[in-house]
Design an enzyme around this catalytic site. Structure first.
Site, short mmCIF file in Angstrom:
data_model
loop_
_atom_site.label_atom_id
_atom_site.label_comp_id
_atom_site.label_asym_id
_atom_site.label_seq_id
_atom_site.Cartn_x
_atom_site.Cartn_y
_atom_site.Cartn_z
CD GLU A 54 104.75 46.60 -9.71
OE1 GLU A 54 104.76 47.63 -9.68
OE2 GLU A 54 105.78 45.76 -9.55
CD GLU B 213 105.37 48.07 -1.71
OE1 GLU B 213 105.14 48.64 -2.18
OE2 GLU B 213 106.41 47.86 -3.40
C1 BGC Z 1 106.82 44.63 -6.38
C2 BGC Z 1 107.56 43.43 -5.86
C3 BGC Z 1 108.64 42.90 -6.45
C4 BGC Z 1 109.91 44.08 -6.61
C5 BGC Z 1 110.86 43.40 -7.78
C6 BGC Z 1 107.67 45.62 -7.08
O1 BGC Z 1 107.51 46.42 -7.69
O2 BGC Z 1 105.97 45.26 -5.85
O3 BGC Z 1 107.03 43.49 -4.33
O4 BGC Z 1 108.87 41.85 -6.23
O5 BGC Z 1 109.03 45.02 -7.75
O6 BGC Z 1 111.63 44.66 -7.37
#
Ligand code: BGC
Length: 965
Positions: A567, A840
Site C-alpha cells: 500500500e 493502525e
Molecule cells: C489505509 C488507511 C486508509 C484507509 C482508507 C487503508 O488501507 O491503510 O490508513 O486511510 O485504507 O480506508
C-alpha cells in the site's frame, strides 16, 4: 532529521528578564514567587528524561512485564535499540547547555528562503524571506527591517522598512533569473530602539525556472523488456571532456523512475529514491547538485543507475498495477560547467549516452531488491571505461513543462539502528531484532563464496517465534544479495527499495551471523525536527516517541498510511487527521506544500479528491468525507502553524473545487448522506473484517465535514481579501450546519448516532445551536466515555477530536482517564504490548498476543497518533493563537497523575517552550516566548484570567490546590 536545528534552537532562546512576566503575573496569596529569567526556563526537566527511542521505558522492558501472556505467541518488548548517527535532534535544550547571548542584546539568528534549508536550485524567482532574532530585550518586538541583496547583480537594498513582519516576507528585489546566485542579508530594529547588525549572508541559487532552460532530453535503454517479469535496473553513462578546471558546476537531474547519479566513481549527493513521488504526469521534480568538486579538467564520466520506484514499479493492493506512469525508465541530466575564465559549457543527456544492465537484477518498492555482485561492471562510472559493448539509448518523450524544483527536503538515510538480539526461529532461521519498528533497509557485511546468496526477509512482528509476514499482504519485502566472492568482506545495502520492519530473517548467511553483521538504515524525508514533548509518565512518553517514529516512517516523500505492506500510499484521510501533530514535530511546510500541489493536480473536473495522492488506484474518484477534506484542512493547518498565506492562495482553487463538489453532491438539502463513505474508520467496535462499520452514521460524519470545509474555505477566502467569496461560503457553511442540526440533533442536543465520534464532531465543529443544547451534548459525551470505561470509543475521525471535546466541556478528568488508559482499546495499550510505533488498529496485536486477523493490520500508521497534538497543546500547553505562532496561547494542564511535562517548539519566530512541575503543594510554570511574538498564559489552577506576556522567559511558582489536580 536536520542536525542543525539544535544550534538554532539553543542559540535562539535567549531572552531578557521579562518585565511583562513580572508585571502581569497573577498577584494574590497563592503566588509564592514570580520570576522571569533569561534562559532559566530551559533545561530543568532533564532529570525526568526517559530512554527515548527505545523499546524499554525507564529501564524496564515494557511489553513482557505488562502483558505476560503476549510472550507465548508473539515476540514483543525488547531491550532499547542502539541508534547511531541519528540525524534527529534530541531535546535541544536538554542535549546542550543553554548558552546566553554574549556581547550584544540583539542579533539576527536565522535567515531562510521559502521553507527550504537547502537553497540550491530553488524553484521560484521571488523566494519569500523569513528570519528570527535573538533578543535579550524582554518583550522585544520588531519595528523595522532592512534587506540587502548582493551577488552578480548590482546590489540593492530595501532601505529601512517600517514593519513588524519577519516570516515569509515578499522578495523585495528584482526576480532571480535561472541559475542566478544571490546573497541576502537582513538587519532589524526593535520597537524599543534596539538595532541589530547585519545578519550573516544567506545564499540562494535559482534552479532552471523555465522549461526552455533544458537542453537535455530524457533518454532510456532500448532493449526489449517483459513487464510481467522483474526488469533489471539500467545503468547509463557518457564521458565528457572538460577543457579546463570547473569554477562552478551544477548537475540538474531527474528520472522517469528513481535514480542514483554518479560522476567519476563517486555518488552525486546523498538523496535516496530521488526524484521522489509526485503526480509525475503533471509535476516531476528535478534536483540540483553542486558537482564542482567531482569534476576535473579532461575526461570525466557521468552516469546514473535507474530503478522502477513509483514510476513503473508495483503500486496498490490486491496485486496493484505496474507501469502506472509509463513503461520506460529514462534519465534527464544536464551538467552545466562554468570554467575559470567565465565561459560555460553544457553536457546533456542525448543520443551519445550508452546503457547496460548491471548487478541490480530486480528492484521493487514492495517486493525488495535482488543484487548479484558478480554482474558488477567495474569502473563503469570512471573515465576510460570501455562501453563499446553497451547499448545505445533512445529518447523517451516527456513534457518538460512538468519539471519542478523541490519545495521540501529529499529522502535521506538518517540513522543506523543496531541489532539488540539475534535469535533462531523455531524453523531454524536466524532473526535479527532491531528493537525498534522502523522504515528503511538493512545493510549487510560478510565474506561469501562467489554465487552464494543471502536472503533477507523483513517484518514488523513475530508470531510464534517466526517472522509474521501476513500483515504485509502481497509485498514480498525480500532482499537478496549474491556474493561476488573473494577475500575481502562485501558490504551491501539495497538502493531502490525500502521496508517497514523491526525484524529481519536471514537465510543463507555464510557462517555464523553476528549481531553487528546486519545494520538497519533508517530512511525518510530529511525534515527538520521542530517539536518535543516529555512528561513524567514513561508510558505516555513512549507513546509520544512512537508517534515520532511513525511520522518518520511515513514521511518518506509522500505522507503515507503505512510503510510496509502493498500500500504505502498518500491516503488523504490519514494526513488530514495527523497534520496538526506533524506540523508541530517537524517542519513539514515544504513537504506538504508539494503534496498539496499534487492533490490539486489530481482533482478531477468535478473537484473530487481521490482517496490517495498521488493516485495510482483505479476507482478512487468518489468523494469521501474526512479523506477528501484534506483539500481544505491541510492548507488551513499549514496557515495556522506556519503563517503561510501563500499556501492558502495556491490551494484556494482546489479548496473551492472540493467544497463545490460537496455542494453538488449534497444538493439543496445540504445533507451529504448518500453514497460511499469511509466514515469513522476503524471504530474499535467494528469487526476486524468490517473497518467501516462504525457506530457513528457516515452521513453525519460527511455532513459535519461538509460544514467544516465550507467554513475553512470561507476563512481562507477572507484572509486572501476575497470578501464576496468569503461571505458566500460562510453562508453555505451556515446552511450545512443548520441542516446538520435539524437532521442529526434533538431539540435538547442529543445526537442521533449516540456515539462518541458524533458528539465530538458536533461540538468541535460547532454544529449545534444554543449553549444549553451544547452543554447537554457535552454531558452526553462524557456519559458515553464513562460508559466505555474510559477506553477509546472512536475511530479515525473521532480520535483527533475526542480529548479536545472533553477538555472543552470541562471534563478534564475524563480526558486524562482516556489518555492514560492502558486497557485495550487505548493509546497506551500498544505501549504496554511493547509497541515502538503507532499501530493502525487499536489492537493490531491483541491482548492474547496474537496478530489481529484483519486484512489491514499495520504496526506503523500515524493516524491514531493524532492525539499527540493534544499533548503538545493541552498537556504541555503550547498552541498557536495567531497564524504561525505570532501569538501563542500557553495553557498547560496537569492531570492524569503527571508530575511534570515540558514541550518545546521552534516556531517561525524562534523557539517557544513551556514546562510545568508539581513540587509538593506548589506548581512551577516556566514559559519561553519567542521574540516578536506575544502570549496569553493561562496558569493552571488559577481563575484570574490569562496573563499577557511578551517575548522572554517567564516563571511562576505558586500554591496549586490539590483538588484541581
Ligand atoms: C489505509 C488507511 C486508509 C484507509 C482508507 C487503508 O488501507 O491503510 O490508513 O486511510 O485504507 O480506508
Amino acid at each position: 532529521m536536520g542536525v542543525d536545528a539544535g544550534a538554532v534552537v539553543r542559540a535562539d532562546s535567549a531572552a531578557g528578564v521579562g518585565e511583562a512576566g513580572v508585571a502581569a503575573a497573577p498577584g494574590g496569596a497563592a503566588v509564592v514567587a514570580t520570576l522571569a529569567v533569561a534562559g532559566a526556563v530551559l533545561g530543568l526537566a532533564a532529570a525526568g528524561r526517559v530512554a527515548a527511542g527505545g523499546g524499554a521505558v525507564g529501564g524496564t522492558p515494557v511489553g513482557l512485564a505488562a502483558a505476560p501472556q503476549a510472550a507465548s505467541r508473539t515476540e514483543v518488548g525488547a531491550a532499547a535499540p542502539r541508534i547511531t548517527s541519528d540525524r534527529r535532534v534530541s531535546f535541544p535544550f536538554i542535549a546542550t547547555p543553554y548558552a546566553r547571548l554574549v556581547g550584544g542584546a540583539l542579533e539576527v539568528a536565522t535567515l531562510r528562503f521559502e521553507h527550504r534549508r537547502e537553497t540550491l536550485g530553488i524553484g521560484v524567482a521571488r523566494p519569500r524571506l523569513s528570519w528570527t532574532v535573538r533578543a535579550e530585550v524582554p518583550g522585544w518586538r520588531q519595528a523595522a527591517y532592512e534587506l540587502a541583496v548582493d551577488g552578480v547583480r548590482p546590489p540593492e537594498t530595501t532601505g529601512r522598512v517600517a514593519s513588524g513582519e519577519s516570516v515569509l516576507v515578499a522578495w523585495p528585489f528584482a526576480p532571480l533569473r535561472s541559475r542566478e546566485r544571490a546573497t541576502v542579508r537582513v538587519r532589524v530594529w526593535g520597537a524599543d530602539g534596539s538595532a541589530s547588525g547585519w545578519s550573516a549572508p544567506a545564499e540562494v541559487e535559482a534552479g532552471l525556472l523555465d522549461p526552455a532552460d533544458w537542453t537535455a532530453r530524457f533518454v532510456g535503454p532500448t532493449w526489449p523488456e517483459d513487464p510481467t517479469r522483474p526488469r533489471p535496473c539500467p545503468m547509463l553513462r557518457r564521458e565528457v571532456e572538460l577543457r579546463g578546471p570547473a569554477a562552478r558546476a551544477r548537475l540538474y537531474v531527474t528520472a522517469l523512475g528513481v535514480y542514483e547519479a554518479r560522476i567519476n566513481g563517486q555518488r552525486v549527493g546523498d538523496h535516496v529514491l530521488a526524484p521522489g513521488w509526485t503526480s509525475y504526469r503533471r509535476r516531476l521534480r528535478y534536483q540540483t547538485f553542486d558537482v564542482t568538486p567531482l569534476l576535473r579538467a579532461g575526461r570525466n564520466a557521468v552516469g546514473a543507475i535507474l530503478g522502477d520506484g513509483w514510476f513503473r514499479g508495483r503500486l496498490g493492493f490486491r496485486g496493484g498495477r505496474r507501469d502506472v506512469y509509463g513503461d520506460r525508465l529514462a534519465l534527464l541530466a544536464q551538467l552545466e560547467v562554468e570554467y575559470v575564465d567565465g565561459s560555460r559549457e553544457t553536457f546533456a543527456t542525448d543520443d551519445r549516452w550508452r546503457a547496460a544492465t548491471g548487478p541490480i537484477v530486480a528492484s521493487d518498492l514492495y517486493d525488495g531488491e535482488t543484487y548479484d555482485a558478480r554482474l558488477e561492471r567495474d569502473g563503469w562510472d570512471q573515465p576510460g571505461y570501455d562501453d563499446a559493448g553497451w547499448s545505445p539509448v533512445a529518447p523517451v518523450a516527456w513534457d518538460l513543462t512538468t519539471l519542478v524544483a523541490p519545495t521540501g527536503p529529499p529522502v535521506r538515510r538518517t540513522a543506523e539502528v543496531h541489532a539488540v538480539a539475534v535469535t533462531r526461529s523455531p524453523s531454524g532461521k536466524p532473526i535479527v531484532d532491531f528493537g525498534q519498528n522502523l522504515v528503511g533497509r538493512a545493510r549487510l557485511t560478510a565474506r561469501g563464496e562467489a554465487g552464494q546468496t543471502v536472503t533477507l526477509r523483513h517484518a514488523e512482528v513475530l508470531e510464534n517465534g517466526e517472522l509474521c509476514t501476513r500483515p504485509l499482504r502481497l509485498a514480498r519485502a525480500t532482499d537478496q544479495y549474491t556474493f561476488r566472492g573473494g577475500e575481502a568482506p562485501e558490504t551491501w545495502e539495497p538502493r531502490f527499495t525500502f521496508h517497514g520492519f523491526r525484524y529481519v530473517e536471514v537465510d543463507g548467511w555464510p557462517g555464523e551471523l553476528g549481531p553487528g553483521d546486519v545494520v538497519a538504515v533508517v530512511c525518510h524525508s530529511d525534515l527538520e525536527r521542530r517539536g518535543w514533548f516529555e512528561c513524567s509518565d514513561p508510558l505516555l512518553q513512549r507513546f509520544h516517541e512512537n508517534v515520532v517514529w511513525s511520522m518518520r516512517g511515513n514521511f518518506l516523500d509522500v505522507p503515507t498510511d503505512c510503510p510496509q505492506r502493498d500500500e504505502r500510499l498518500g491516503w488523504t484521510g490519514d494526513i488530514e487527521v495527523f497534520a496538526p501533530t506533524a506540523t508541530f514535530l517537524y517542519d513539514v511546510a515544504g513537504f506538504l506544500e508539494s503534496w498539496l500541489r499534487d492533490l490539486a493536480a489530481e482533482q478531477d473536473e468535478r473537484g473530487v479528491v481521490p482517496y490517495v495522492v498521488p493516485n495510482p488506484l483505479p476507482n478512487a474518484y468518489v468523494p469521501a468525507a474526512a479523506w477528501g477534506d484534506a483539500a481544505t484542512i491541510v492548507p488551513s493547518v499549514l496557515y495556522e502553524r506556519y503563517g503561510d498565506l501563500g499556501v492558502l492562495a495556491a490551494q484556494l482553487p482546489s479548496m473551492r473545487a472540493w467544497v463545490d463538489c460537496l455542494a453538488n453532491t449534497a444538493g439543496a438539502r445540504r445533507l451529504w448522506d448518500e453514497g460511499f463513505q469511509f466514515g469513522d474508520w476503524l471504530d474499535p467496535a467494528a469487526p476486524p473484517d468490517k473497518p467501516g462499520a462504525a457506530r457513528t452514521d457516515p452521513g453525519l460524519v460527511a455532513t459535519a465535514y461538509f460544514a467544516r470545509s465550507a467554513e475553512l474555505l470561507s476563512r481562507a477566502a477572507g484572509l486572501l481579501g476575497q470578501a464576496d467569496e468569503a461571505a458566500r461560503y460562510a453562508e453555505l457553511a451556515a446552511e450545512v450546519r443548520a441542516a446538520f442540526d435539524r437532521e442529526y440533533a434533538s431539540p435538547n442536543g442529543r445526537i442521533v448516532s449516540d456515539a462518541q465520534t458524533a458528539y465530538a464532531l458536533a461540538l468541535q465543529f460547532g454544529l449545534i445551536e444554543g449553549a444549553a443544547r451544547r452543554a447537554h451534548a457535552a454531558a452526553r459525551l462524557v456519559t458515553l466515555v464513562r460508559a466505555e470505561g474510559h477506553c477509546v470509543g472512536t475511530g479515525f475521525v473521532g480520535t483527533p477530536l475526542i480529548l479536545d471535546a472533553l477538555a472543552a466541556a470541562g471534563a478534564w478528568d475524563d480526558a486524562f482517564k482516556l489518555l492514560m488508559q492502558r486497557a485495550c482499546p487505548s493509546w497506551l495499550y500498544p505501549v504496554t504490548m511493547g509497541a515502538t510505533t503507532i499501530w493502525e488498529r487499536w489492537d493490531s496485536l491483541r491482548p492474547d498476543g496474537s496478530v489481529n486477523p484483519g486484512q489491514m493490520t499495520s504496526f506503523n500508521h500515524y493516524a491514531l497518533g493524532a492525539a499527540a497534538d493534544f499533548l503538545h497543546r493541552s498537556v504541555g500547553g503550547l498552541a498557536p493563537a495567531g497564524p504561525g505562532y505570532r501569538r501563542l496561547r500557553v495553557a498547560p494542564r496537569p492531570g492524569g497523575g503527571l508530575t511534570w511535562a515540558r514541550v518545546e517548539h521552534v516556531t517561525p519566530y524562534g523557539p517557544a517552550a513551556c514546562r510545568w512541575r508539581l513540587d509538593g503543594d506548589l506548581i512551577e510554570v516556566e514559559v519561553s516566548v519567542p521574540p516578536n511574538t506575544t502570549a496569553e498564559i493561562v496558569l493552571p489552577g488559577r481563575d484570574d484570567g490569562p496573563v499577557e506576556v511578551g517575548a522572554g522567559a517567564h516563571r511562576w511558582r505558586y500554591v496549586y490546590a490539590q483538588e484541581r489536580r
